[in-house]
Write a protein that holds these residues in place. Structure first.
Motif, PDB file in Angstrom:
ATOM      1  N   ASN A   1      33.577 -23.534  76.768  1.00 22.47           N
ATOM      2  CA  ASN A   1      34.527 -24.504  77.516  1.00 22.47           C
ATOM      3  C   ASN A   1      35.669 -24.757  76.463  1.00 22.47           C
ATOM      4  N   ASP A   2      36.790 -23.999  76.678  1.00 22.19           N
ATOM      5  CA  ASP A   2      38.032 -24.075  75.808  1.00 22.19           C
ATOM      6  C   ASP A   2      38.839 -25.173  76.358  1.00 22.19           C
TER       7      ASP A   2
ATOM      8  N   HIS B   1      32.912 -34.545  85.970  1.00 21.49           N
ATOM      9  CA  HIS B   1      31.650 -33.460  85.286  1.00 21.49           C
ATOM     10  C   HIS B   1      32.155 -31.999  85.528  1.00 21.49           C
ATOM     11  N   VAL B   2      31.912 -31.358  84.474  1.00 20.85           N
ATOM     12  CA  VAL B   2      32.257 -29.891  84.495  1.00 20.85           C
ATOM     13  C   VAL B   2      30.973 -29.025  84.112  1.00 20.85           C
ATOM     14  N   ARG B   3      30.434 -28.103  84.811  1.00 19.27           N
ATOM     15  CA  ARG B   3      29.339 -27.329  84.408  1.00 19.27           C
ATOM     16  C   ARG B   3      29.798 -25.853  84.509  1.00 19.27           C
ATOM     17  N   ILE B   4      29.358 -25.216  83.465  1.00 23.62           N
ATOM     18  CA  ILE B   4      29.589 -23.747  83.347  1.00 23.62           C
ATOM     19  C   ILE B   4      28.389 -23.158  82.893  1.00 23.62           C
ATOM     20  N   GLU B   5      28.236 -21.994  83.815  1.00 20.53           N
ATOM     21  CA  GLU B   5      26.881 -21.160  83.552  1.00 20.53           C
ATOM     22  C   GLU B   5      26.850 -19.669  83.933  1.00 20.53           C
ATOM     23  N   MET B   6      26.191 -18.849  83.542  1.00 17.00           N
ATOM     24  CA  MET B   6      25.965 -17.560  83.935  1.00 17.00           C
ATOM     25  C   MET B   6      24.448 -17.193  84.270  1.00 17.00           C
ATOM     26  N   LEU B   7      24.280 -16.676  85.592  1.00  9.14           N
ATOM     27  CA  LEU B   7      22.964 -16.361  85.928  1.00  9.14           C
ATOM     28  C   LEU B   7      22.576 -14.702  85.848  1.00  9.14           C
ATOM     29  N   ASP B   8      21.595 -14.472  85.509  1.00 11.03           N
ATOM     30  CA  ASP B   8      21.434 -12.882  85.576  1.00 11.03           C
ATOM     31  C   ASP B   8      21.271 -12.469  87.020  1.00 11.03           C
ATOM     32  N   SER B   9      20.551 -11.261  87.274  1.00 14.26           N
ATOM     33  CA  SER B   9      20.391 -10.535  88.333  1.00 14.26           C
ATOM     34  C   SER B   9      19.286 -11.191  89.257  1.00 14.26           C
ATOM     35  N   THR B  10      18.612 -11.993  88.379  1.00 15.81           N
ATOM     36  CA  THR B  10      17.226 -12.736  89.177  1.00 15.81           C
ATOM     37  C   THR B  10      17.581 -14.104  89.382  1.00 15.81           C
TER      38      THR B  10
ATOM     39  N   ALA C   1      24.283  -5.214  82.126  1.00 15.34           N
ATOM     40  CA  ALA C   1      25.427  -6.081  82.555  1.00 15.34           C
ATOM     41  C   ALA C   1      26.180  -6.187  81.299  1.00 15.34           C
ATOM     42  N   TRP C   2      25.741  -5.552  80.093  1.00 17.03           N
ATOM     43  CA  TRP C   2      26.630  -5.571  78.845  1.00 17.03           C
ATOM     44  C   TRP C   2      27.185  -4.092  78.882  1.00 17.03           C
ATOM     45  N   ARG C   3      28.338  -3.528  79.014  1.00 22.57           N
ATOM     46  CA  ARG C   3      28.820  -2.403  78.964  1.00 22.57           C
ATOM     47  C   ARG C   3      30.468  -2.405  79.022  1.00 22.57           C
ATOM     48  N   GLU C   4      30.780  -1.244  78.433  1.00 20.20           N
ATOM     49  CA  GLU C   4      32.314  -1.344  78.293  1.00 20.20           C
ATOM     50  C   GLU C   4      32.804  -2.524  77.367  1.00 20.20           C
ATOM     51  N   ASN C   5      31.875  -2.900  76.481  1.00 12.13           N
ATOM     52  CA  ASN C   5      32.196  -4.053  75.613  1.00 12.13           C
ATOM     53  C   ASN C   5      32.586  -5.210  76.615  1.00 12.13           C
ATOM     54  N   LYS C   6      32.100  -5.438  77.645  1.00 11.85           N
ATOM     55  CA  LYS C   6      32.376  -6.486  78.596  1.00 11.85           C
ATOM     56  C   LYS C   6      31.026  -7.216  79.068  1.00 11.85           C
ATOM     57  N   VAL C   7      30.920  -8.222  79.607  1.00 12.53           N
ATOM     58  CA  VAL C   7      29.747  -9.136  80.445  1.00 12.53           C
ATOM     59  C   VAL C   7      30.094  -8.757  81.737  1.00 12.53           C
ATOM     60  N   HIS C   8      29.447  -7.974  82.603  1.00 12.59           N
ATOM     61  CA  HIS C   8      29.552  -7.935  83.616  1.00 12.59           C
ATOM     62  C   HIS C   8      28.655  -8.768  84.852  1.00 12.59           C
ATOM     63  N   LEU C   9      28.909 -10.087  84.769  1.00 12.01           N
ATOM     64  CA  LEU C   9      27.978 -11.069  85.646  1.00 12.01           C
ATOM     65  C   LEU C   9      29.225 -12.109  85.977  1.00 12.01           C
ATOM     66  N   PRO C  10      28.963 -12.850  86.933  1.00  6.67           N
ATOM     67  CA  PRO C  10      29.984 -13.973  87.563  1.00  6.67           C
ATOM     68  C   PRO C  10      29.660 -15.095  86.547  1.00  6.67           C
ATOM     69  N   LEU C  11      30.738 -15.631  86.137  1.00 11.42           N
ATOM     70  CA  LEU C  11      30.839 -16.980  85.525  1.00 11.42           C
ATOM     71  C   LEU C  11      31.158 -18.084  86.324  1.00 11.42           C
ATOM     72  N   ILE C  12      30.263 -19.023  86.472  1.00  7.54           N
ATOM     73  CA  ILE C  12      29.941 -19.909  87.526  1.00  7.54           C
ATOM     74  C   ILE C  12      30.476 -21.196  87.046  1.00  7.54           C
ATOM     75  N   SER C  13      31.414 -21.908  87.610  1.00  7.00           N
ATOM     76  CA  SER C  13      31.972 -23.176  87.146  1.00  7.00           C
ATOM     77  C   SER C  13      31.976 -24.236  88.377  1.00  7.00           C
ATOM     78  N   THR C  14      31.358 -25.228  87.930  1.00  7.19           N
ATOM     79  CA  THR C  14      31.296 -26.531  89.266  1.00  7.19           C
ATOM     80  C   THR C  14      32.083 -27.689  88.704  1.00  7.19           C
ATOM     81  N   LEU C  15      32.780 -28.268  89.503  1.00  3.64           N
ATOM     82  CA  LEU C  15      33.733 -29.532  89.269  1.00  3.64           C
ATOM     83  C   LEU C  15      32.980 -30.560  90.104  1.00  3.64           C
TER      84      LEU C  15
END
Length: 346
Positions: A176-177, A308-317, A216-230
């Motif tokens: 969280n920058d 309140h801010v929440r930042i999280e990443m979930l895997d395919s499960t 989900a790690w390919r092409e030197n990138k993370v291929h998953l949604p980054l979830i933010s809630t406010l």
């Protein structure tokens, strides 16, 4: 492998600046202390080739239920993975976001926007944990979160090639920058960039090795949604691998063009952003820009005390990969020392 830095205390009872390194299991429920391998994450990075296999062994035994001395993992006990880092640089790899900024600010898009990464060097002497408050002096500063991803490197040689750069990515984190938007115009007007507009940066409770992401790690990138809630409401879930113009290898190459990078260098992606606006945004500024383009004015307010801010990443499960960055905006409490210092100059 998943690693974290927990709060630690010395013999005098004072909290240590650099915490202690622990190995966390895949489901983020338990951890193991590893003082005989490395006391801190920085120590592990300084000797990664030698120490990583031992840490991996602990991780394997922990996931297999073979570690008898494991303890319950609590994310709110985590410091930043590197509480004080040798270097923190932040890019803006999602050029769609930069393009929006340029159009709002000047109406013109720089010619090199899509060919040359934009990176600034931030303050790294005080990084904060995932559950630390976003501490600001005034709401009037325009408090904004920025959900990002970062990689942590080992030693990187100067002028590293794009083929060699991925080999130096050791760990991945969420970020969280925090940005104080209303302070940016005056700073940019000086021609020197960010300083006061960038307070302490927060990191996810856990950092992971790239292999933890699987496909989900390919092409030197993370291929998953980054979830933010406010304030409990979904704000955005853009896919981190989509519309990332410059991958992490390219960001490393750019950063190391004229100098070596030391182990423990953190390189951020910049605000994760997709061209498809229906997935939402990773910062308030982007939503405000989209509102200006759609309706002629921005209506979403920046954060206030208590937000309140929440930042999280979930895997395919549906499991949390890094744990969540979970922060509230709090007012900076002025100490007696600050009051005395201020009074002396009045």
């Amino acid at each position: 492998m998943k690693l974290a830095t927990l709060k630690s205390h010395g013999r005098d009872g004072q909290e240590g600046r650099d915490g202690k390194l622990v190995v966390v299991n895949r489901s983020l429920t338990h951890y193991v202390d590893v003082p005989t391998i490395a006391l801190t994450l920085q120590a592990a990075l300084d000797n990664w080739q030698l120490l990583a296999p031992s840490l991996e062994g602990v991780y394997s035994r922990l996931n297999g239920g073979e570690e008898k001395n494991c303890k319950v993992f609590q994310a709110n006990e985590c410091m930043a993975p590197l509480p004080r880092a040798y270097q923190w640089v932040d890019g803006s790899a999602y050029v769609h976001y930069l393009e929006l900024l340029a159009k709002v600010r000047t109406g013109q898009v720089p010619a090199d926007l899509w060919t040359d990464p934009h990176i600034y060097q931030g303050g790294s002497d005080k990084m904060i944990g995932a559950h630390s408050g976003i501490e600001v002096i005034s709401e009037e500063a325009g408090v904004d979160f920025e959900a990002e991803i970062a990689v942590i490197t080992d030693d990187v040689p100067m002028h590293v090639s794009s083929e060699q750069a991925p080999q130096h990515i050791r760990l991945i984190s969420l970020v969280n920058d925090v940005t104080l938007r209303h302070l940016i115009p005056d700073e940019f007007a000086k021609g020197y960039g960010f300083l006061q507009s960038k307070p302490a940066t927060a990191f996810s409770p856990v950092v992971i090795t790239p292999d933890e992401l699987g496909d989900a790690w390919r092409e030197n990138k993370v291929h998953l949604p980054l979830i933010s809630t406010l304030n409990g409401k979904l704000f955005g879930r853009p896919n981190s691998g989509m519309d990332m113009t410059f991958d992490f290898a390219e960001l490393i190459v750019h950063t190391a063009k004229t100098r070596q990078l030391t182990a423990g260098t953190i390189i951020g992606s910049g605000t994760v952003s997709n061209q498809d606006s229906s997935v939402g945004s990773s910062c308030i500024a982007e939503r405000r820009m989209l509102e200006i383009f759609a309706r002629g004015e921005a209506t979403t307010e920046f954060m206030k005390f208590g937000d309140h801010v929440r930042i999280e990443m979930l895997d395919s499960t549906g499991e949390s990969v890094f744990g969540a960055i979970d922060q509230y905006v709090i007012e900076h409490a002025i100490s007696e020392e600050e009051v005395r210092y201020t009074s002396a100059f009045e």
